[in-house]
Write a protein that holds these residues in place. Sequence first.
Motif, PDB file in Angstrom:
ATOM      1  N   ALA A 240     -72.168 -28.891 -96.621  1.00 51.86           N
ATOM      2  CA  ALA A 240     -73.182 -27.972 -96.102  1.00 51.86           C
ATOM      3  C   ALA A 240     -74.553 -28.286 -96.679  1.00 51.86           C
ATOM      4  O   ALA A 240     -75.565 -28.221 -95.968  1.00 51.86           O
ATOM      5  CB  ALA A 240     -72.784 -26.526 -96.428  1.00 51.86           C
ATOM      6  N   ALA A 241     -74.605 -28.638 -97.957  1.00 54.09           N
ATOM      7  CA  ALA A 241     -75.885 -28.993 -98.574  1.00 54.09           C
ATOM      8  C   ALA A 241     -76.456 -30.260 -97.952  1.00 54.09           C
ATOM      9  O   ALA A 241     -77.669 -30.369 -97.720  1.00 54.09           O
ATOM     10  CB  ALA A 241     -75.712 -29.181-100.080  1.00 54.09           C
ATOM     11  N   MET A 242     -75.582 -31.224 -97.642  1.00 55.61           N
ATOM     12  CA  MET A 242     -76.061 -32.458 -97.023  1.00 55.61           C
ATOM     13  C   MET A 242     -76.575 -32.231 -95.613  1.00 55.61           C
ATOM     14  O   MET A 242     -77.445 -32.963 -95.127  1.00 55.61           O
ATOM     15  CB  MET A 242     -74.938 -33.507 -97.019  1.00 55.61           C
ATOM     16  CG  MET A 242     -74.691 -34.152 -98.371  1.00 55.61           C
ATOM     17  SD  MET A 242     -73.457 -35.463 -98.271  1.00 55.61           S
ATOM     18  CE  MET A 242     -71.969 -34.557 -98.617  1.00 55.61           C
ATOM     19  N   LEU A 243     -76.063 -31.229 -94.919  1.00 58.03           N
ATOM     20  CA  LEU A 243     -76.536 -30.933 -93.571  1.00 58.03           C
ATOM     21  C   LEU A 243     -77.991 -30.462 -93.585  1.00 58.03           C
ATOM     22  O   LEU A 243     -78.678 -30.542 -92.562  1.00 58.03           O
ATOM     23  CB  LEU A 243     -75.660 -29.856 -92.926  1.00 58.03           C
ATOM     24  CG  LEU A 243     -74.257 -30.288 -92.498  1.00 58.03           C
ATOM     25  CD1 LEU A 243     -73.484 -29.109 -91.950  1.00 58.03           C
ATOM     26  CD2 LEU A 243     -74.325 -31.408 -91.470  1.00 58.03           C
ATOM     27  N   ASN A 244     -78.441 -29.947 -94.718  1.00 58.18           N
ATOM     28  CA  ASN A 244     -79.837 -29.537 -94.829  1.00 58.18           C
ATOM     29  C   ASN A 244     -80.776 -30.736 -94.914  1.00 58.18           C
ATOM     30  O   ASN A 244     -81.998 -30.564 -94.966  1.00 58.18           O
ATOM     31  CB  ASN A 244     -80.039 -28.637 -96.056  1.00 58.18           C
ATOM     32  CG  ASN A 244     -79.382 -27.283 -95.866  1.00 58.18           C
ATOM     33  OD1 ASN A 244     -79.394 -26.744 -94.764  1.00 58.18           O
ATOM     34  ND2 ASN A 244     -78.803 -26.736 -96.913  1.00 58.18           N
ATOM     35  N   GLY A 245     -80.201 -31.912 -94.899  1.00 64.74           N
ATOM     36  CA  GLY A 245     -81.022 -33.120 -94.905  1.00 64.74           C
ATOM     37  C   GLY A 245     -81.129 -33.711 -96.296  1.00 64.74           C
ATOM     38  O   GLY A 245     -81.669 -33.087 -97.203  1.00 64.74           O
ATOM     39  N   VAL A 246     -80.568 -34.891 -96.466  1.00 64.19           N
ATOM     40  CA  VAL A 246     -80.693 -35.582 -97.743  1.00 64.19           C
ATOM     41  C   VAL A 246     -82.023 -36.320 -97.693  1.00 64.19           C
ATOM     42  O   VAL A 246     -82.098 -37.496 -97.327  1.00 64.19           O
ATOM     43  CB  VAL A 246     -79.510 -36.542 -97.970  1.00 64.19           C
ATOM     44  CG1 VAL A 246     -79.503 -37.063 -99.396  1.00 64.19           C
ATOM     45  CG2 VAL A 246     -78.193 -35.846 -97.669  1.00 64.19           C
ATOM     46  N   VAL A 247     -83.073 -35.601 -98.037  1.00 58.24           N
ATOM     47  CA  VAL A 247     -84.441 -36.057 -97.771  1.00 58.24           C
ATOM     48  C   VAL A 247     -84.730 -37.402 -98.411  1.00 58.24           C
ATOM     49  O   VAL A 247     -85.214 -38.334 -97.752  1.00 58.24           O
ATOM     50  CB  VAL A 247     -85.451 -34.993 -98.256  1.00 58.24           C
ATOM     51  CG1 VAL A 247     -86.875 -35.489 -98.039  1.00 58.24           C
ATOM     52  CG2 VAL A 247     -85.227 -33.687 -97.527  1.00 58.24           C
ATOM     53  N   VAL A 248     -84.424 -37.528 -99.702  1.00 53.96           N
ATOM     54  CA  VAL A 248     -84.778 -38.748-100.428  1.00 53.96           C
ATOM     55  C   VAL A 248     -84.081 -39.960 -99.828  1.00 53.96           C
ATOM     56  O   VAL A 248     -84.696 -41.000 -99.571  1.00 53.96           O
ATOM     57  CB  VAL A 248     -84.427 -38.604-101.921  1.00 53.96           C
ATOM     58  CG1 VAL A 248     -84.636 -39.910-102.649  1.00 53.96           C
ATOM     59  CG2 VAL A 248     -85.260 -37.500-102.555  1.00 53.96           C
ATOM     60  N   PRO A 256     -83.009 -41.770 -89.315  1.00 53.11           N
ATOM     61  CA  PRO A 256     -83.649 -40.842 -88.366  1.00 53.11           C
ATOM     62  C   PRO A 256     -82.987 -39.473 -88.314  1.00 53.11           C
ATOM     63  O   PRO A 256     -82.595 -38.985 -87.236  1.00 53.11           O
ATOM     64  CB  PRO A 256     -83.492 -41.584 -87.037  1.00 53.11           C
ATOM     65  CG  PRO A 256     -82.223 -42.349 -87.181  1.00 53.11           C
ATOM     66  CD  PRO A 256     -82.167 -42.775 -88.625  1.00 53.11           C
ATOM     67  N   GLY A 257     -82.826 -38.839 -89.468  1.00 53.06           N
ATOM     68  CA  GLY A 257     -82.153 -37.550 -89.531  1.00 53.06           C
ATOM     69  C   GLY A 257     -83.109 -36.403 -89.766  1.00 53.06           C
ATOM     70  O   GLY A 257     -84.333 -36.534 -89.664  1.00 53.06           O
ATOM     71  N   ILE A 258     -82.538 -35.255 -90.104  1.00 55.82           N
ATOM     72  CA  ILE A 258     -83.327 -34.039 -90.276  1.00 55.82           C
ATOM     73  C   ILE A 258     -84.194 -34.114 -91.529  1.00 55.82           C
ATOM     74  O   ILE A 258     -85.305 -33.577 -91.559  1.00 55.82           O
ATOM     75  CB  ILE A 258     -82.387 -32.819 -90.329  1.00 55.82           C
ATOM     76  CG1 ILE A 258     -81.811 -32.560 -88.938  1.00 55.82           C
ATOM     77  CG2 ILE A 258     -83.119 -31.585 -90.820  1.00 55.82           C
ATOM     78  CD1 ILE A 258     -80.874 -31.387 -88.871  1.00 55.82           C
ATOM     79  N   GLY A 259     -83.709 -34.767 -92.576  1.00 55.90           N
ATOM     80  CA  GLY A 259     -84.472 -34.843 -93.822  1.00 55.90           C
ATOM     81  C   GLY A 259     -85.829 -35.493 -93.628  1.00 55.90           C
ATOM     82  O   GLY A 259     -86.860 -34.968 -94.068  1.00 55.90           O
ATOM     83  N   SER A 260     -85.850 -36.660 -92.975  1.00 54.71           N
ATOM     84  CA  SER A 260     -87.126 -37.327 -92.716  1.00 54.71           C
ATOM     85  C   SER A 260     -87.988 -36.528 -91.759  1.00 54.71           C
ATOM     86  O   SER A 260     -89.217 -36.561 -91.819  1.00 54.71           O
ATOM     87  CB  SER A 260     -86.873 -38.733 -92.162  1.00 54.71           C
ATOM     88  OG  SER A 260     -86.046 -38.680 -91.007  1.00 54.71           O
ATOM     89  N   LEU A 261     -87.341 -35.776 -90.875  1.00 55.05           N
ATOM     90  CA  LEU A 261     -88.086 -34.920 -89.943  1.00 55.05           C
ATOM     91  C   LEU A 261     -88.794 -33.792 -90.691  1.00 55.05           C
ATOM     92  O   LEU A 261     -89.936 -33.434 -90.373  1.00 55.05           O
ATOM     93  CB  LEU A 261     -87.132 -34.341 -88.899  1.00 55.05           C
ATOM     94  CG  LEU A 261     -87.751 -33.591 -87.723  1.00 55.05           C
ATOM     95  CD1 LEU A 261     -88.579 -34.528 -86.865  1.00 55.05           C
ATOM     96  CD2 LEU A 261     -86.663 -32.926 -86.882  1.00 55.05           C
ATOM     97  N   VAL A 262     -88.122 -33.238 -91.697  1.00 60.14           N
ATOM     98  CA  VAL A 262     -88.723 -32.173 -92.502  1.00 60.14           C
ATOM     99  C   VAL A 262     -89.962 -32.691 -93.234  1.00 60.14           C
ATOM    100  O   VAL A 262     -90.988 -32.004 -93.314  1.00 60.14           O
ATOM    101  CB  VAL A 262     -87.695 -31.616 -93.507  1.00 60.14           C
ATOM    102  CG1 VAL A 262     -88.366 -30.705 -94.518  1.00 60.14           C
ATOM    103  CG2 VAL A 262     -86.604 -30.860 -92.779  1.00 60.14           C
TER     104      VAL A 262
END
Length: 311
Positions: A240-248, A256-262
């Motif tokens: 669940a934590a990874m779904l929030n986007g592993v930004v680094v 091209p996932g949510i982390g880079s989008l954030v």
Amino acid sequence: MARYLALRVAQSLLTVFLIVSTVFVLVRLAPGDPAAAIGGPTATTADLQAIRDELGLVGSIPSQYWHFVTGLLQGDVGLSYSFREPALDVVLERLPYTITLAGAATVLTALIAIPLGIFTARRANSSWDVGANIGTIAGQSMPEFWTGIMLLTLLAVVVPVFPASGFTSWSGLVLPAVTIALLQIALISRLVHREMASNLAAPYMTVARSRGVAERALTWRYAFSNSSIAVVTALGTRFAAMLNGVVVVEVVFAWPGIGSLVVRALETRDYPLIQATVLVTSLLAIGVQLLVDLLYPLFDPRVRVGKAVSR
């Protein structure tokens, strides 16, 4: 069961609404002006005012919030400032990439961490246990950005085995998934070791051994069965934590996932995109936690989800 589900879903929706509402207020109180980010350094005062009018940022925060809530109830969180598309569509387009990365990292973690934790618990205080402890502590100590850069340098530049960035083929999934999994393996294997060591030393195991139960059955059917709820909870929480986007990791590997989008949304002060990201990831994270709760009876028959309502 039905009552429990209805209660949990209602609690989850309320939680998501409060999270999104909090983010709505915080992003507007934070320094920065979306109009200035869009207009650039050459924009005049009149240009900035025109951009604010177009984006609906001229009213007070309560009036903007009311407009946001009415749109949210209709499934509309606004138009992305930078993409000029519905923000929810932009997030949903990136979501499969993040789910793929998080799922691959979680599967890899489970395949390595669970056997490793069981192996070291069966050999407590041995050289294998000491070596595994040193390895897991090292895994927890290494920042993900450093691990990612090292893997990128070694396996994409020095020895070009895998792609350096992006997701053009399935081989591009290997390095970012391994980067994430290394830390998770360290965390989960230590948890499995602790739970297994506790259960292997429990009095019921002595009774089972005196009855002639085989060691394999003692390990898997007895000790691991009683440790499984803690392990499933930990894996579900990490997923669940990874779904929030592993930004680094997503930034290092240009994933091209949510982390880079954030990151892009924060840089451009794209309020609708930030809100859509929080909405989607919150729903997914809470949904995963609910699913984990519902899986408990499969691992431990003593657990009955329906009883949670009366507590």
